[in-house]
Scaffold this motif. Sequence first.
Motif, PDB file in Angstrom:
ATOM      1  N   ALA A 111       0.829  -1.209   0.000  1.00 28.81           N
ATOM      2  CA  ALA A 111       0.000   0.000   0.000  1.00 28.81           C
ATOM      3  C   ALA A 111       0.863   1.259   0.000  1.00 28.81           C
ATOM      4  O   ALA A 111       1.918   1.302   0.637  1.00 28.81           O
ATOM      5  CB  ALA A 111      -0.918   0.010   1.221  1.00 28.81           C
ATOM      6  N   ASP A 112       0.408   2.269  -0.716  1.00 26.39           N
ATOM      7  CA  ASP A 112       1.046   3.594  -0.664  1.00 26.39           C
ATOM      8  C   ASP A 112       0.334   4.505   0.322  1.00 26.39           C
ATOM      9  O   ASP A 112       0.961   5.359   0.951  1.00 26.39           O
ATOM     10  CB  ASP A 112       1.049   4.219  -2.060  1.00 26.39           C
ATOM     11  CG  ASP A 112       1.826   3.367  -3.046  1.00 26.39           C
ATOM     12  OD1 ASP A 112       3.024   3.128  -2.802  1.00 26.39           O
ATOM     13  OD2 ASP A 112       1.227   2.893  -4.035  1.00 26.39           O
ATOM     14  N   ILE A 113      -0.970   4.345   0.411  1.00 23.88           N
ATOM     15  CA  ILE A 113      -1.780   5.089   1.383  1.00 23.88           C
ATOM     16  C   ILE A 113      -2.570   4.063   2.186  1.00 23.88           C
ATOM     17  O   ILE A 113      -3.194   3.168   1.601  1.00 23.88           O
ATOM     18  CB  ILE A 113      -2.777   6.042   0.680  1.00 23.88           C
ATOM     19  CG1 ILE A 113      -2.057   7.096  -0.157  1.00 23.88           C
ATOM     20  CG2 ILE A 113      -3.729   6.676   1.708  1.00 23.88           C
ATOM     21  CD1 ILE A 113      -1.373   8.188   0.630  1.00 23.88           C
ATOM     22  N   ILE A 114      -2.545   4.187   3.499  1.00 25.44           N
ATOM     23  CA  ILE A 114      -3.377   3.329   4.352  1.00 25.44           C
ATOM     24  C   ILE A 114      -4.377   4.213   5.088  1.00 25.44           C
ATOM     25  O   ILE A 114      -4.003   5.242   5.673  1.00 25.44           O
ATOM     26  CB  ILE A 114      -2.514   2.515   5.337  1.00 25.44           C
ATOM     27  CG1 ILE A 114      -1.716   1.455   4.550  1.00 25.44           C
ATOM     28  CG2 ILE A 114      -3.384   1.856   6.416  1.00 25.44           C
ATOM     29  CD1 ILE A 114      -0.798   0.585   5.390  1.00 25.44           C
ATOM     30  N   ILE A 115      -5.644   3.807   5.005  1.00 25.88           N
ATOM     31  CA  ILE A 115      -6.711   4.494   5.743  1.00 25.88           C
ATOM     32  C   ILE A 115      -7.035   3.617   6.945  1.00 25.88           C
ATOM     33  O   ILE A 115      -7.618   2.534   6.799  1.00 25.88           O
ATOM     34  CB  ILE A 115      -7.947   4.713   4.844  1.00 25.88           C
ATOM     35  CG1 ILE A 115      -7.573   5.604   3.653  1.00 25.88           C
ATOM     36  CG2 ILE A 115      -9.097   5.318   5.657  1.00 25.88           C
ATOM     37  CD1 ILE A 115      -8.696   5.796   2.640  1.00 25.88           C
ATOM     38  N   PRO A 116      -6.629   4.057   8.142  1.00 28.99           N
ATOM     39  CA  PRO A 116      -6.837   3.215   9.330  1.00 28.99           C
ATOM     40  C   PRO A 116      -8.234   3.374   9.909  1.00 28.99           C
ATOM     41  O   PRO A 116      -8.987   4.267   9.516  1.00 28.99           O
ATOM     42  CB  PRO A 116      -5.758   3.737  10.290  1.00 28.99           C
ATOM     43  CG  PRO A 116      -5.613   5.176   9.939  1.00 28.99           C
ATOM     44  CD  PRO A 116      -5.924   5.310   8.465  1.00 28.99           C
ATOM     45  N   GLY A 117      -8.565   2.513  10.876  1.00 25.08           N
ATOM     46  CA  GLY A 117      -9.918   2.476  11.411  1.00 25.08           C
ATOM     47  C   GLY A 117     -10.250   3.594  12.378  1.00 25.08           C
ATOM     48  O   GLY A 117     -11.418   3.913  12.589  1.00 25.08           O
ATOM     49  N   HIS A 118      -9.216   4.205  12.979  1.00 22.70           N
ATOM     50  CA  HIS A 118      -9.489   5.197  14.021  1.00 22.70           C
ATOM     51  C   HIS A 118      -8.519   6.371  13.956  1.00 22.70           C
ATOM     52  O   HIS A 118      -7.964   6.787  14.987  1.00 22.70           O
ATOM     53  CB  HIS A 118      -9.453   4.523  15.402  1.00 22.70           C
ATOM     54  CG  HIS A 118     -10.505   3.476  15.567  1.00 22.70           C
ATOM     55  ND1 HIS A 118     -11.810   3.772  15.895  1.00 22.70           N
ATOM     56  CD2 HIS A 118     -10.455   2.135  15.386  1.00 22.70           C
ATOM     57  CE1 HIS A 118     -12.517   2.660  15.931  1.00 22.70           C
ATOM     58  NE2 HIS A 118     -11.719   1.643  15.627  1.00 22.70           N
ATOM     59  N   GLY A 119      -8.310   6.896  12.773  1.00 19.49           N
ATOM     60  CA  GLY A 119      -7.436   8.044  12.608  1.00 19.49           C
ATOM     61  C   GLY A 119      -7.320   8.405  11.135  1.00 19.49           C
ATOM     62  O   GLY A 119      -7.810   7.677  10.266  1.00 19.49           O
ATOM     63  N   PRO A 120      -6.684   9.544  10.844  1.00 20.91           N
ATOM     64  CA  PRO A 120      -6.546   9.982   9.446  1.00 20.91           C
ATOM     65  C   PRO A 120      -5.619   9.069   8.655  1.00 20.91           C
ATOM     66  O   PRO A 120      -4.830   8.314   9.229  1.00 20.91           O
ATOM     67  CB  PRO A 120      -5.929  11.382   9.566  1.00 20.91           C
ATOM     68  CG  PRO A 120      -6.044  11.774  10.997  1.00 20.91           C
ATOM     69  CD  PRO A 120      -6.120  10.516  11.792  1.00 20.91           C
ATOM     70  N   PRO A 121      -5.687   9.154   7.326  1.00 21.33           N
ATOM     71  CA  PRO A 121      -4.825   8.318   6.474  1.00 21.33           C
ATOM     72  C   PRO A 121      -3.343   8.626   6.685  1.00 21.33           C
ATOM     73  O   PRO A 121      -2.973   9.691   7.177  1.00 21.33           O
ATOM     74  CB  PRO A 121      -5.249   8.710   5.054  1.00 21.33           C
ATOM     75  CG  PRO A 121      -6.587   9.342   5.193  1.00 21.33           C
ATOM     76  CD  PRO A 121      -6.608   9.984   6.535  1.00 21.33           C
ATOM     77  N   PHE A 122      -2.503   7.660   6.299  1.00 19.77           N
ATOM     78  CA  PHE A 122      -1.062   7.907   6.283  1.00 19.77           C
ATOM     79  C   PHE A 122      -0.444   7.308   5.030  1.00 19.77           C
ATOM     80  O   PHE A 122      -0.982   6.392   4.416  1.00 19.77           O
ATOM     81  CB  PHE A 122      -0.375   7.379   7.555  1.00 19.77           C
ATOM     82  CG  PHE A 122      -0.493   5.902   7.817  1.00 19.77           C
ATOM     83  CD1 PHE A 122       0.467   5.009   7.355  1.00 19.77           C
ATOM     84  CD2 PHE A 122      -1.554   5.407   8.569  1.00 19.77           C
ATOM     85  CE1 PHE A 122       0.374   3.650   7.635  1.00 19.77           C
ATOM     86  CE2 PHE A 122      -1.661   4.055   8.847  1.00 19.77           C
ATOM     87  CZ  PHE A 122      -0.692   3.173   8.378  1.00 19.77           C
ATOM     88  N   ARG A 123       0.684   7.912   4.669  1.00 18.70           N
ATOM     89  CA  ARG A 123       1.429   7.478   3.490  1.00 18.70           C
ATOM     90  C   ARG A 123       2.532   6.517   3.932  1.00 18.70           C
ATOM     91  O   ARG A 123       3.139   6.706   4.995  1.00 18.70           O
ATOM     92  CB  ARG A 123       2.036   8.704   2.793  1.00 18.70           C
ATOM     93  CG  ARG A 123       2.615   8.440   1.434  1.00 18.70           C
ATOM     94  CD  ARG A 123       3.143   9.738   0.834  1.00 18.70           C
ATOM     95  NE  ARG A 123       2.119  10.772   0.682  1.00 18.70           N
ATOM     96  CZ  ARG A 123       1.264  10.844  -0.338  1.00 18.70           C
ATOM     97  NH1 ARG A 123       1.319   9.952  -1.296  1.00 18.70           N
ATOM     98  NH2 ARG A 123       0.385  11.828  -0.406  1.00 18.70           N
ATOM     99  N   VAL A 124       2.769   5.485   3.146  1.00 23.34           N
ATOM    100  CA  VAL A 124       3.824   4.506   3.437  1.00 23.34           C
ATOM    101  C   VAL A 124       4.972   4.764   2.470  1.00 23.34           C
ATOM    102  O   VAL A 124       4.790   4.709   1.248  1.00 23.34           O
ATOM    103  CB  VAL A 124       3.306   3.060   3.258  1.00 23.34           C
ATOM    104  CG1 VAL A 124       4.423   2.051   3.564  1.00 23.34           C
ATOM    105  CG2 VAL A 124       2.086   2.810   4.140  1.00 23.34           C
ATOM    106  N   MET A 125       6.128   5.083   3.026  1.00 27.40           N
ATOM    107  CA  MET A 125       7.319   5.313   2.213  1.00 27.40           C
ATOM    108  C   MET A 125       8.272   4.147   2.455  1.00 27.40           C
ATOM    109  O   MET A 125       8.923   4.071   3.504  1.00 27.40           O
ATOM    110  CB  MET A 125       7.993   6.629   2.599  1.00 27.40           C
ATOM    111  CG  MET A 125       7.070   7.841   2.586  1.00 27.40           C
ATOM    112  SD  MET A 125       6.563   8.325   0.936  1.00 27.40           S
ATOM    113  CE  MET A 125       8.082   9.065   0.352  1.00 27.40           C
ATOM    114  N   ARG A 126       8.341   3.210   1.498  1.00 29.13           N
ATOM    115  CA  ARG A 126       9.233   2.059   1.661  1.00 29.13           C
ATOM    116  C   ARG A 126      10.662   2.443   1.292  1.00 29.13           C
ATOM    117  O   ARG A 126      10.868   3.222   0.360  1.00 29.13           O
ATOM    118  CB  ARG A 126       8.753   0.892   0.791  1.00 29.13           C
ATOM    119  CG  ARG A 126       7.601   0.131   1.397  1.00 29.13           C
ATOM    120  CD  ARG A 126       7.061  -0.924   0.469  1.00 29.13           C
ATOM    121  NE  ARG A 126       6.337  -0.344  -0.658  1.00 29.13           N
ATOM    122  CZ  ARG A 126       5.057   0.041  -0.625  1.00 29.13           C
ATOM    123  NH1 ARG A 126       4.367  -0.110   0.475  1.00 29.13           N
ATOM    124  NH2 ARG A 126       4.475   0.573  -1.688  1.00 29.13           N
ATOM    125  N   SER A 127      11.615   1.882   2.039  1.00 30.14           N
ATOM    126  CA  SER A 127      13.009   2.196   1.734  1.00 30.14           C
ATOM    127  C   SER A 127      13.688   0.964   1.166  1.00 30.14           C
ATOM    128  O   SER A 127      13.149  -0.129   1.210  1.00 30.14           O
ATOM    129  CB  SER A 127      13.745   2.648   2.986  1.00 30.14           C
ATOM    130  OG  SER A 127      13.533   1.748   4.038  1.00 30.14           O
TER     131      SER A 127
END
Length: 220
Positions: free
Chosen positions: A204-220
């Motif tokens: 995933a590049d963006i994860i929308i969690p169940g109890h908070g705003p979305p976050f971006r995943v930056m893989r290294s």
Amino acid sequence: MDPDAALVPVRHQRICLPETELDFSGSLYSVSVLKVGYCVPQSDGTFKADGTISLIRGPKTVLVDTGGSWDRDFLLRALKDRGLRPEDVQVVVGTHGHSDHIGNLSLFPAALTIVGYDVSEGDTYQPSGLAEGRVHLMDEQVSVVPTPGHTGQDVSVQVTGTSAGTVLIAGDLFESCSDEETWRKLSLNPAMQEASRQRALQSADIIIPGHGPPFRVMRS
Ligand SMILES: [Fe+2]
């Protein structure tokens, strides 16, 4: 997500997005968070909680989680503001069976309903491979992915091809952007959930969690 992928911890950084960044457009499908979920402990030992509500628009209209039953009027209004009636929702997904996520399923009696591993239309239940770990494809870009652990039967909805990349609407697979201290206490099977989390972080590049705003995943 590849269910057979090696479960090595994914090296990544999370970029927590502000509550104003709730729309992820795409040429075919767009994803919007209608309500950001929350979980706030109270001084008397209770906690206030509600699940994130998300809408996928494109060739199919898909609602992912419906909030608690107290969200009924909010949800009807949010749909109306986007020119939608409840009957325009073709698929409603409950990521898992907790009351703050599936409180308004009854607004959508005609929709294909997917709650956990159950896939039904009205009182007709369809076979699905979700319980065997198989992805349930809605079409080329939208799929329901088994992501168990928080409960025994969790699913996430993956949307590929948005301008932000692959968006995963994850229910309580992730509580929030910064949930490392909290998710295990709420998990039925932390080892299983950890495996599901790592698979999500691999793709995933963006994860929308169940109890908070979305976050971006930056893989290294
Ligand atoms: Fe939950």
